[in-house]
Motif scaffolding. Sequence first.
Motif, mmCIF file in Angstrom:
data_model
loop_
_atom_site.group_PDB
_atom_site.id
_atom_site.type_symbol
_atom_site.label_atom_id
_atom_site.label_comp_id
_atom_site.label_asym_id
_atom_site.label_seq_id
_atom_site.Cartn_x
_atom_site.Cartn_y
_atom_site.Cartn_z
ATOM 1 N N TRP A 58 25.262 48.822 4.535
ATOM 2 C CA TRP A 58 25.946 47.757 4.927
ATOM 3 C C TRP A 58 25.544 47.436 6.440
ATOM 4 C CZ3 TRP A 58 30.703 46.846 8.221
ATOM 5 C CH2 TRP A 58 31.154 45.572 8.122
ATOM 6 N N LEU A 59 25.468 48.360 7.302
ATOM 7 C CA LEU A 59 25.248 48.171 8.902
ATOM 8 C C LEU A 59 23.844 47.968 8.923
ATOM 9 C CD1 LEU A 59 27.148 51.478 10.162
ATOM 10 C CD2 LEU A 59 27.896 48.944 10.627
ATOM 11 N N TYR A 60 22.803 48.646 8.061
ATOM 12 C CA TYR A 60 21.736 48.199 8.126
ATOM 13 C C TYR A 60 21.409 46.705 7.757
ATOM 14 C CZ TYR A 60 19.640 52.694 9.011
ATOM 15 O OH TYR A 60 19.358 54.261 9.623
ATOM 16 N N THR A 61 22.037 46.139 6.554
ATOM 17 C CA THR A 61 21.807 44.814 6.289
ATOM 18 C C THR A 61 22.388 43.859 7.526
ATOM 19 O OG1 THR A 61 22.371 45.493 4.064
ATOM 20 C CG2 THR A 61 22.570 43.244 4.590
ATOM 21 N N ILE A 62 23.430 44.331 8.180
ATOM 22 C CA ILE A 62 23.924 43.588 8.972
ATOM 23 C C ILE A 62 22.653 43.471 10.382
ATOM 24 C CG2 ILE A 62 25.670 43.305 11.076
ATOM 25 C CD1 ILE A 62 27.613 44.638 9.235
ATOM 26 N N MET A 63 22.490 44.569 10.735
ATOM 27 C CA MET A 63 21.174 44.629 11.596
ATOM 28 C C MET A 63 19.997 43.975 11.356
ATOM 29 S SD MET A 63 19.545 48.221 13.564
ATOM 30 C CE MET A 63 19.072 48.835 11.972
ATOM 31 N N ARG A 64 19.663 43.949 10.184
ATOM 32 C CA ARG A 64 18.182 43.091 9.775
ATOM 33 C C ARG A 64 18.736 41.698 9.672
ATOM 34 N NH1 ARG A 64 18.050 44.106 4.320
ATOM 35 N NH2 ARG A 64 18.672 41.794 3.959
ATOM 36 N N ASN A 65 19.865 41.176 9.266
ATOM 37 C CA ASN A 65 20.213 39.918 9.214
ATOM 38 C C ASN A 65 20.229 39.150 10.376
ATOM 39 O OD1 ASN A 65 20.089 39.608 6.397
ATOM 40 N ND2 ASN A 65 22.036 39.904 6.292
#
Length: 171
Positions: A58-65
């Motif tokens: 979830w954190l990686y998705t936030i960071m990528r977006n």
Amino acid sequence: MTALEFTSVVEHMAPTLRPAAYNLTRDSDDAKDLVQETLLKAFVNRNKFKAGTNLKAWLYTIMRNTFINHYNKVTKRTSSIDTADLIQLKPSDDRIVTLNRASGAFALQDIHAAIDKLPEDLRAPFMMYYIGYKYLEIADKLELPIGTVKNRIHLARKELKQELKAYAYAD
């Protein structure tokens, strides 16, 4: 998951985000900013996280977006600039502040003359770099490999240094 537990787990995972942020940004300061913004968004949107799912993903998705949104914003902001205009950009005399305006004016004339003497294929990437474009952005705009862009900027600096050696400080 309580707010305190969530905060503790997210803070524990923060160091694992830094390498991935660096892989996206290729700049340590930008990577730190990206991690900080990711953590801020995670804390603000804590209620959207579903307990029992993968918090790290979830954190990686936030960071990528976040990275993609920032990249798109920067690209949109700079995409309307024509590279032919960039080549002609030179700081005007009224924006330069020096203690001795006479010697400053002579130096500025010499700098402009040295830049004008650069071959076109060196001057364009150098001027884009000078006004703040990153190597990758220059490569995209000029449709050149990034290695060629770096080399041309290096050669332009080398030629300018040689041309302006009268202004070099004595050690």
